[in-house]
Scaffold this active site. Structure first.
Site, PDB file in Angstrom:
ATOM      1  N   ASN A 163       0.805  -1.226   0.000  1.00  0.00           N
ATOM      2  CA  ASN A 163       0.000   0.000   0.000  1.00  0.00           C
ATOM      3  C   ASN A 163       0.836   1.272   0.000  1.00  0.00           C
ATOM      4  O   ASN A 163       0.429   2.272  -0.591  1.00  0.00           O
ATOM      5  CB  ASN A 163      -0.925   0.005   1.220  1.00  0.00           C
ATOM      6  CG  ASN A 163      -1.507   1.383   1.477  1.00  0.00           C
ATOM      7  OD1 ASN A 163      -2.387   1.847   0.761  1.00  0.00           O
ATOM      8  ND2 ASN A 163      -0.995   2.067   2.498  1.00  0.00           N
ATOM      9  N   ARG A 198       9.806  -9.372  -2.951  1.00  0.00           N
ATOM     10  CA  ARG A 198      10.863 -10.383  -3.105  1.00  0.00           C
ATOM     11  C   ARG A 198      11.222 -11.017  -1.768  1.00  0.00           C
ATOM     12  O   ARG A 198      11.539 -12.213  -1.697  1.00  0.00           O
ATOM     13  CB  ARG A 198      12.102  -9.727  -3.727  1.00  0.00           C
ATOM     14  CG  ARG A 198      13.347 -10.624  -3.797  1.00  0.00           C
ATOM     15  CD  ARG A 198      13.106 -11.860  -4.644  1.00  0.00           C
ATOM     16  NE  ARG A 198      14.286 -12.728  -4.664  1.00  0.00           N
ATOM     17  CZ  ARG A 198      14.559 -13.645  -3.754  1.00  0.00           C
ATOM     18  NH1 ARG A 198      13.720 -13.819  -2.711  1.00  0.00           N
ATOM     19  NH2 ARG A 198      15.643 -14.387  -3.843  1.00  0.00           N
ATOM     20  N   TYR A 236       5.287  10.220 -10.836  1.00  0.00           N
ATOM     21  CA  TYR A 236       4.322   9.384 -10.115  1.00  0.00           C
ATOM     22  C   TYR A 236       3.547   8.500 -11.080  1.00  0.00           C
ATOM     23  O   TYR A 236       3.404   7.291 -10.871  1.00  0.00           O
ATOM     24  CB  TYR A 236       3.366  10.279  -9.330  1.00  0.00           C
ATOM     25  CG  TYR A 236       2.239   9.535  -8.654  1.00  0.00           C
ATOM     26  CD1 TYR A 236       2.462   8.838  -7.472  1.00  0.00           C
ATOM     27  CD2 TYR A 236       0.956   9.529  -9.199  1.00  0.00           C
ATOM     28  CE1 TYR A 236       1.434   8.151  -6.851  1.00  0.00           C
ATOM     29  CE2 TYR A 236      -0.074   8.849  -8.590  1.00  0.00           C
ATOM     30  CZ  TYR A 236       0.168   8.159  -7.416  1.00  0.00           C
ATOM     31  OH  TYR A 236      -0.854   7.471  -6.812  1.00  0.00           O
ATOM     32  N   LYS A 240       3.407   4.171 -11.289  1.00  0.00           N
ATOM     33  CA  LYS A 240       2.189   3.378 -11.179  1.00  0.00           C
ATOM     34  C   LYS A 240       1.958   2.536 -12.433  1.00  0.00           C
ATOM     35  O   LYS A 240       1.426   1.418 -12.354  1.00  0.00           O
ATOM     36  CB  LYS A 240       0.993   4.289 -10.901  1.00  0.00           C
ATOM     37  CG  LYS A 240       1.023   4.943  -9.521  1.00  0.00           C
ATOM     38  CD  LYS A 240       1.047   3.895  -8.415  1.00  0.00           C
ATOM     39  CE  LYS A 240       0.981   4.514  -7.032  1.00  0.00           C
ATOM     40  NZ  LYS A 240       0.922   3.507  -5.947  1.00  0.00           N
ATOM     41  N   VAL A 269      -8.965   9.071  -3.336  1.00  0.00           N
ATOM     42  CA  VAL A 269      -9.503   8.598  -2.067  1.00  0.00           C
ATOM     43  C   VAL A 269      -9.100   9.628  -1.014  1.00  0.00           C
ATOM     44  O   VAL A 269      -8.002  10.193  -1.080  1.00  0.00           O
ATOM     45  CB  VAL A 269      -8.935   7.207  -1.698  1.00  0.00           C
ATOM     46  CG1 VAL A 269      -9.442   6.757  -0.326  1.00  0.00           C
ATOM     47  CG2 VAL A 269      -9.300   6.176  -2.768  1.00  0.00           C
TER      48      VAL A 269
END
Length: 361
Positions: A163, A198, A236, A240, A269
């Site tokens: 997250n 990983r 950014y 993503k 959000v």
């Protein structure tokens, strides 16, 4: 009764004719018109079924039960990064409510301690904490990765929630972006996500590849800024987009071993990173966003046609679906809208910074 062989011929007027049951049926359309009508009907059927599928997935079709990733109640752990606020905090709470023990990964030890006490007392589960600044390479980050690797080897870790994320302080042109800000975004969004996965994934593969064993789950929080290129947030947006490609490759690698890997696409959000404080139908608070994510595992919703991606929250799903519906046209329109929005945000942010600087004088 078996029908005669269907024969398509050419009528005198240039219209196609069909021989069926010994009778000739002349179609009052030309062959090109018939072909175009057939192709059009096929596309209409396809999109009708696609929209119907979206409706069903948003309303009645259930996703994979989150509890199916537990081996035995009370013994399975979930790792949540960036867990002390916003979406990560809500993931920690809702997974704890489902009786997952939680490994909390965050930057501030005091916040991790407070959250650990809250979760253990409220949900009657166990927690462990790992403190790390994920944006800074070095021995401290390496030690945290080693700690997480050992925890995964010694505990039944069934879920990893990638997250934690970082963005720009305000919209900015790529050629004007500070190197330090660019590095922070890349290290947080890409490098750390790769490294922590990983570290934990080998234990998840060993856990789930056995016959009859529960599956494991890796969820990485993406952004529609990676789905729709976002001018003035280029660094950014690029990170993503990288996570989307990485997720699809990784998912195919470990699927035979019983590990499910998904990228969850999100629009705005309410959170510290988005700097949005007021919710709306298109900007949910973290609680309903996380709830929709945990309730729709395996359902693409707005991300139809993109393997191992899903857009779970209903308004984000509709937005994602609409952008993909018209392909190039809708994507270019989206880019222009986003550029205008980011120019306005930057203008207001610079004005606010100027006012604050003047007050400080």
């Amino acid at each position: 009764m078996v029908a005669d062989t269907v024969h398509v011929g050419q009528h005198l007027a240039g219209h196609p004719s069909v021989h069926l049951f010994g009778h000739e049926i002349v179609l009052d359309v030309s062959i090109p018109a018939l072909i175009l009508s057939t192709v059009g009907a096929a596309f209409l059927l396809r999109y009708t079924l696609s929209i119907f599928r979206l409706f069903l997935e948003l309303t009645v079709l259930p996703g994979k039960d989150i509890k199916s990733f537990q081996s035995r109640k009370g013994e399975t752990w979930a790792v949540v990064t960036g867990c002390t606020s916003g979406i990560g905090l809500e993931f920690a709470r809702q997974l704890a409510a489902k009786k997952f023990n939680i490994i909390l990964v965050g930057r501030r030890q005091s916040a991790l301690t407070d959250l650990s006490k809250e979760i253990e007392s409220k949900y009657d589960v166990h927690t462990k904490s790992v403190t790390v600044d994920v944006s800074t390479p070095g021995s401290a980050r390496d030690d945290a990765l080693t700690q997480l690797e050992l925890l995964a080897q010694n505990l039944d870790v069934g879920i990893l929630i990638n997250n934690v994320g970082a963005s720009h302080s305000m919209p900015v042109a790529f050629h004007e972006t500070e190197r330090s800000e660019m590095s922070r975004i890349i290290e947080t969004n890409v490098t750390w996500t790769y490294l922590v996965t990983r570290s934990i994934l080998p234990s998840m593969v060993a856990r789930s590849k056995q016959k009859g064993a529960p599956k494991s789950l890796v969820i990485t929080i993406g952004s529609l800024s990676g789905r729709i290129p976002s001018p003035l947030l280029a660094s950014y947006s690029g990170t993503k987009a990288a996570l989307a490609t990485w997720t699809k490759a990784l998912a195919e690698e470990v699927k035979p071993q019983g590990v499910i890997v998904e990228l969850v696409q999100a629009a705005f959000v309410v959170s510290n990173m988005s700097k949005i404080r007021k919710s709306s139908p298109f900007v949910p608070t973290p609680a309903p966003f996380v709830r929709s994510t945990l309730n729709s595992i395996g359902l693409p919703r707005g991300a139809q046609g993109r393997p191992h991606e899903r857009t779970p929250f209903w308004s984000h799903a509709i937005l994602d679906y609409v952008v993909g519906f018209a392909g190039y046209v809708s994507e270019m329109a989206g880019i222009k809208v986003i550029l205008g929005m980011h120019k306005d945000i930057r203008k207001r942010a610079l004005k606010k910074a100027a006012r604050d600087e003047k007050k400080a004088e």
